[in-house]
Design a protein around this motif. Structure first.
Motif, short mmCIF file in Angstrom:
data_model
loop_
_atom_site.label_atom_id
_atom_site.label_comp_id
_atom_site.label_asym_id
_atom_site.label_seq_id
_atom_site.Cartn_x
_atom_site.Cartn_y
_atom_site.Cartn_z
N TYR A 25 0.86 -1.18 0.00
CA TYR A 25 0.00 0.00 0.00
C TYR A 25 0.90 1.23 0.00
O TYR A 25 1.82 1.32 0.80
N GLY A 26 0.65 2.18 -0.88
CA GLY A 26 1.43 3.41 -0.87
C GLY A 26 1.58 3.98 -2.26
O GLY A 26 0.77 3.74 -3.15
N SER A 27 2.66 4.74 -2.44
CA SER A 27 2.89 5.39 -3.73
C SER A 27 4.38 5.51 -4.02
O SER A 27 5.20 5.47 -3.12
N THR A 29 6.87 8.13 -6.26
CA THR A 29 6.94 9.40 -6.96
C THR A 29 8.29 9.50 -7.68
O THR A 29 9.32 9.21 -7.09
N LYS A 42 9.53 6.60 -2.29
CA LYS A 42 8.56 5.55 -1.98
C LYS A 42 7.89 5.90 -0.66
O LYS A 42 8.57 6.08 0.36
N ASN A 43 6.56 6.05 -0.69
CA ASN A 43 5.77 6.30 0.51
C ASN A 43 4.94 5.06 0.78
O ASN A 43 4.11 4.67 -0.05
N GLU A 44 5.17 4.44 1.90
CA GLU A 44 4.49 3.19 2.19
C GLU A 44 3.51 3.37 3.35
O GLU A 44 3.83 4.00 4.35
N LYS A 45 2.33 2.83 3.18
CA LYS A 45 1.31 2.85 4.22
C LYS A 45 1.33 1.50 4.94
O LYS A 45 1.47 0.46 4.30
#
Length: 49
Positions: A25-27, A29, A42-45
């Motif tokens: 889960y995340g994005s 960029t 990398k942005n991780e939820k």
């Protein structure tokens, strides 16, 4: 686009593939400056159930 740029682009694609394989889960960029990828974020939820 020259051979050096193609090689650089392949390295970017490989890094993105590795990040995507590890991301649930995340994005991701991609930051571009002067027609070159200079940063990948990398942005991780973390989901708690």
């Amino acid at each position: 686009m020259g051979a050096r740029n193609d090689q650089d682009l392949e390295q970017v694609f490989e890094k993105i593939k590795l990040l995507l394989n590890d991301l649930k889960y995340g994005s991701i960029t991609i930051v571009v400056q002067d027609e070159k990828v200079i940063q990948i974020e990398k942005n991780e939820k973390v989901r708690l159930k």
